[in-house]
Scaffold this motif. Structure first.
Motif, PDB file in Angstrom:
ATOM      1  N   LEU A   1      75.191  38.955  36.109  1.00 53.85           N
ATOM      2  CA  LEU A   1      76.179  39.067  37.189  1.00 53.85           C
ATOM      3  C   LEU A   1      76.117  37.855  38.117  1.00 53.85           C
ATOM      4  N   ASP A   2      74.913  37.431  38.432  1.00 49.90           N
ATOM      5  CA  ASP A   2      74.732  36.301  39.346  1.00 49.90           C
ATOM      6  C   ASP A   2      75.274  35.008  38.733  1.00 49.90           C
ATOM      7  N   LEU A   3      74.968  34.773  37.471  1.00 43.95           N
ATOM      8  CA  LEU A   3      75.437  33.555  36.814  1.00 43.95           C
ATOM      9  C   LEU A   3      76.959  33.500  36.777  1.00 43.95           C
ATOM     10  N   VAL A   4      77.580  34.605  36.397  1.00 44.35           N
ATOM     11  CA  VAL A   4      79.044  34.632  36.309  1.00 44.35           C
ATOM     12  C   VAL A   4      79.665  34.484  37.693  1.00 44.35           C
ATOM     13  N   ALA A   5      79.090  35.152  38.692  1.00 44.16           N
ATOM     14  CA  ALA A   5      79.619  35.050  40.057  1.00 44.16           C
ATOM     15  C   ALA A   5      79.552  33.625  40.574  1.00 44.16           C
ATOM     16  N   ARG A   6      78.553  32.850  40.094  1.00 38.30           N
ATOM     17  CA  ARG A   6      78.404  31.465  40.548  1.00 38.30           C
ATOM     18  C   ARG A   6      79.241  30.485  39.724  1.00 38.30           C
ATOM     19  N   GLY A   7      80.086  31.030  38.820  1.00 35.87           N
ATOM     20  CA  GLY A   7      81.018  30.173  38.105  1.00 35.87           C
ATOM     21  C   GLY A   7      80.627  29.802  36.696  1.00 35.87           C
ATOM     22  N   GLU A   8      79.537  30.370  36.186  1.00 36.09           N
ATOM     23  CA  GLU A   8      79.130  30.114  34.802  1.00 36.09           C
ATOM     24  C   GLU A   8      79.922  31.078  33.918  1.00 36.09           C
TER      25      GLU A   8
ATOM     26  N   GLN B   1      70.058  31.130  29.455  1.00 32.85           N
ATOM     27  CA  GLN B   1      70.292  31.021  30.896  1.00 32.85           C
ATOM     28  C   GLN B   1      69.987  32.338  31.594  1.00 32.85           C
ATOM     29  N   VAL B   2      70.434  33.434  30.990  1.00 34.28           N
ATOM     30  CA  VAL B   2      70.188  34.756  31.571  1.00 34.28           C
ATOM     31  C   VAL B   2      68.684  35.013  31.665  1.00 34.28           C
ATOM     32  N   ALA B   3      67.963  34.682  30.603  1.00 35.08           N
ATOM     33  CA  ALA B   3      66.515  34.889  30.604  1.00 35.08           C
ATOM     34  C   ALA B   3      65.839  34.082  31.703  1.00 35.08           C
ATOM     35  N   GLU B   4      66.261  32.839  31.872  1.00 27.74           N
ATOM     36  CA  GLU B   4      65.650  31.973  32.888  1.00 27.74           C
ATOM     37  C   GLU B   4      65.864  32.530  34.285  1.00 27.74           C
ATOM     38  N   VAL B   5      67.118  32.932  34.594  1.00 23.99           N
ATOM     39  CA  VAL B   5      67.415  33.459  35.929  1.00 23.99           C
ATOM     40  C   VAL B   5      66.711  34.800  36.149  1.00 23.99           C
ATOM     41  N   ALA B   6      66.620  35.615  35.098  1.00 21.36           N
ATOM     42  CA  ALA B   6      65.985  36.928  35.222  1.00 21.36           C
ATOM     43  C   ALA B   6      64.470  36.821  35.295  1.00 21.36           C
ATOM     44  N   GLY B   7      63.922  35.672  34.877  1.00 19.52           N
ATOM     45  CA  GLY B   7      62.482  35.511  34.877  1.00 19.52           C
ATOM     46  C   GLY B   7      61.799  36.261  33.753  1.00 19.52           C
ATOM     47  N   VAL B   8      62.515  36.369  32.608  1.00 16.16           N
ATOM     48  CA  VAL B   8      61.939  37.042  31.437  1.00 16.16           C
ATOM     49  C   VAL B   8      62.045  36.104  30.241  1.00 16.16           C
ATOM     50  N   GLY B   9      61.376  36.445  29.172  1.00 19.48           N
ATOM     51  CA  GLY B   9      61.471  35.654  27.961  1.00 19.48           C
ATOM     52  C   GLY B   9      62.774  35.915  27.227  1.00 19.48           C
TER      53      GLY B   9
END
Length: 206
Positions: free
Chosen positions: A36-43, A50-58
């Motif tokens: 949700l955060d990535l899409v809201a920021r225009g990605e 990318q989702v894994a990196e932002v979520a802090g998971v593998g």
């Protein structure tokens, strides 16, 4: 044969399992929040990495919770729907059907502004996903049906006129005004009201 031991597991054994379940739920929620955060920021088309990196998971954790990106889009759609449902469920207000259409226009402006980045993201990927393409067609159908429910029979019978109203009040028109013409939300809403008023002028007030 000895009888099976059906006594409860010791608390010391139960806690690690409960802890794993809690960590799993936490990871699941962080993955959805990251999407949700990535899409809201225009990605518009975030990758699993990318989702894994932002979520802090593998990366493997993403696909342990979601078998593919479509499953993650389903979760995103459910989260967005929960935000807009109270607005959708409230009956339109107005003494006449025309007044109710202006209320629908104002309400859709709020909804479309809320869902715009997420719907654009889904639209970008829909040509690669049967699930998202079906969702896109379903959204168009629901928009048209929701509007038709508030039109008098003679207006619904005027197919060209009814279709024109649907275009004016559609998400695609809102996206064109906001993105393609780069209008502010209040400016886009004013254009929609003007187009709607011009279109309704052909039918008598009532």
């Amino acid at each position: 044969m000895p009888s099976a031991d059906l006594s409860p597991a010791p608390l010391t054994e139960a806690l690690p399992r409960d802890g794993r379940r809690q960590r799993s739920r936490s990871s699941h929620a962080r993955i959805v929040a990251a999407m949700l955060d990535l899409v809201a920021r225009g990605e518009v088309a975030p990758s699993a990495a990318q989702v894994a990196e932002v979520a802090g998971v593998g990366l493997r954790s993403v696909f342990r919770h979601f078998k593919d990106m479509d499953a993650l889009y389903r979760e995103m759609a459910a989260a967005i729907e929960s935000r807009i449902l109270p607005i959708l469920l409230r009956p339109p207000e107005g003494a006449t059907w025309q007044a109710r259409l202006f209320d629908i226009a104002a309400r859709r402006a709020l909804i479309f502004e809320t869902i715009m980045p997420y719907r654009i993201s889904a639209n970008v990927r829909r040509f690669e996903s049967a699930y998202l393409m079906e969702g896109y067609r379903r959204q168009l159908r629901l928009e048209a049906e929701a509007l038709a429910a508030h039109l008098p029979e003679e207006v619904r019978a005027d197919l060209d006129g009814a279709r024109g109203l649907n275009v004016i009040l559609s998400f695609n028109t809102w996206r064109l005004l906001r993105h393609d013409q780069n209008l502010a939300p209040d400016e886009a809403a004013a254009v929609v009201r003007r187009m709607l008023g011009d279109a309704l002028a052909r039918w008598p007030e009532g």
